[in-house]
Write an enzyme that holds these catalytic residues in place. Structure first.
Site, PDB file in Angstrom:
ATOM      1  N   SER A 106       9.365 -19.789 -24.623  1.00 14.43           N
ATOM      2  CA  SER A 106      10.818 -19.334 -24.078  1.00 14.43           C
ATOM      3  C   SER A 106      11.774 -19.638 -25.093  1.00 14.43           C
ATOM      4  O   SER A 106      11.813 -19.424 -26.277  1.00 14.43           O
ATOM      5  CB  SER A 106      11.016 -19.552 -22.672  1.00 14.43           C
ATOM      6  OG  SER A 106      11.859 -18.723 -21.885  1.00 14.43           O
ATOM      7  N   ASP A 156       6.914  -8.670 -19.520  1.00 17.89           N
ATOM      8  CA  ASP A 156       7.825  -9.684 -19.781  1.00 17.89           C
ATOM      9  C   ASP A 156       9.151  -9.194 -19.024  1.00 17.89           C
ATOM     10  O   ASP A 156       9.683  -8.305 -19.888  1.00 17.89           O
ATOM     11  CB  ASP A 156       7.821 -10.565 -20.886  1.00 17.89           C
ATOM     12  CG  ASP A 156       8.677 -11.674 -20.912  1.00 17.89           C
ATOM     13  OD1 ASP A 156       9.632 -11.826 -19.999  1.00 17.89           O
ATOM     14  OD2 ASP A 156       8.376 -12.698 -21.746  1.00 17.89           O
ATOM     15  N   HIS A 187       6.737 -13.318 -17.875  1.00 19.61           N
ATOM     16  CA  HIS A 187       7.008 -14.177 -18.790  1.00 19.61           C
ATOM     17  C   HIS A 187       6.255 -15.777 -18.793  1.00 19.61           C
ATOM     18  O   HIS A 187       6.158 -16.644 -19.545  1.00 19.61           O
ATOM     19  CB  HIS A 187       8.268 -14.626 -18.203  1.00 19.61           C
ATOM     20  CG  HIS A 187       9.074 -15.325 -19.359  1.00 19.61           C
ATOM     21  ND1 HIS A 187       9.712 -14.745 -20.772  1.00 19.61           N
ATOM     22  CD2 HIS A 187       9.888 -16.731 -19.443  1.00 19.61           C
ATOM     23  CE1 HIS A 187      10.315 -15.563 -21.447  1.00 19.61           C
ATOM     24  NE2 HIS A 187      10.494 -16.812 -20.802  1.00 19.61           N
TER      25      HIS A 187
END
Length: 209
Positions: A106, A156, A187
């Site tokens: 991320s 996501d 995610h």
């Protein structure tokens, strides 16, 4: 610069020359990704800095203005600081700069992508989980010989598929060997994703060797 980053360094336990540069997501710290490192390359050294930006008390590697909207001047500055940290860590811990692989999730994956685009000679490989385009570089990065794994979730909500595909194109335009894997996930990481990434890493090492 190295003193400015709270970080964890774990030397190799098996004579493995490789180093994994661990870059956590929002809210993580220098210990968050140690289990992932153990799963990917249990014998490798680990260099794991904590992001220096706080967002509502949660560490990050650079500021954002909104979800998916990055503070580009801050991103560029923080990328330079992280690059200096890595360079100093290489000297202090006597690491081999030719076998450093960034492993980011991320926010950590995004600053790793920024390192590839802005400081392309710093690392020779990267495993980016849920990465998106951090910025559009002014010039094409020189990434020939660099191997990159992009591991993305089809569902996501934070990273559109088109954005991840554009990141792959940016890296390939500089000569990087890019593998883009899609998972039926959001995610979060999917079942089997870490195992596939470990296989990719071993394959990348065989090619480099």
């Amino acid at each position: 610069m190295i003193e400015n980053f709270q970080h964890r360094f774990i030397p190799s336990t098996s004579g493995d020359r490789r180093t994994l540069l661990l870059l956590h997501g929002t809210g993580g710290n220098e210990d968050s990704m140690l289990p992932l490192a153990s799963a990917l390359a249990p014998g490798a050294a680990v260099l794991s800095p904590r992001g220096q930006v706080l967002e509502r008390g949660m560490p990050r590697f650079f500021r954002r203005l909104a979800e998916g909207v990055f503070d580009i001047p801050d991103l560029i500055a923080r990328t330079g600081e992280l690059a200096s940290f890595v360079e100093e860590a290489v000297a202090r811990y006597r690491l081999d700069p030719e076998v450093i692989t960034a492993v980011g999730f991320s926010n950590g994956a995004n600053i790793a992508a920024s390192l590839l685009l802005l400081r392309p000679l710093l690392i020779k490989g990267a495993m980016l989980f849920r990465a998106m385009v951090p910025l559009e570089p002014e010039q094409r990065p020189a990434l020939t010989g660099t191997r990159v794994l992009l591991s993305e979730g089809r569902f996501d909500p934070l990273v559109p598929q088109s954005n991840a595909e554009h990141l792959a194109e940016l890296l390939r335009s500089g000569g990087a060997n890019v593998t883009l894997n899609w998972w039926d996930a959001g995610h979060e990481l999917a079942r089997g994703e870490v195992e596939r990434a470990a296989e990719w890493l071993e394959g990348a090492e065989r090619v480099a060797g």
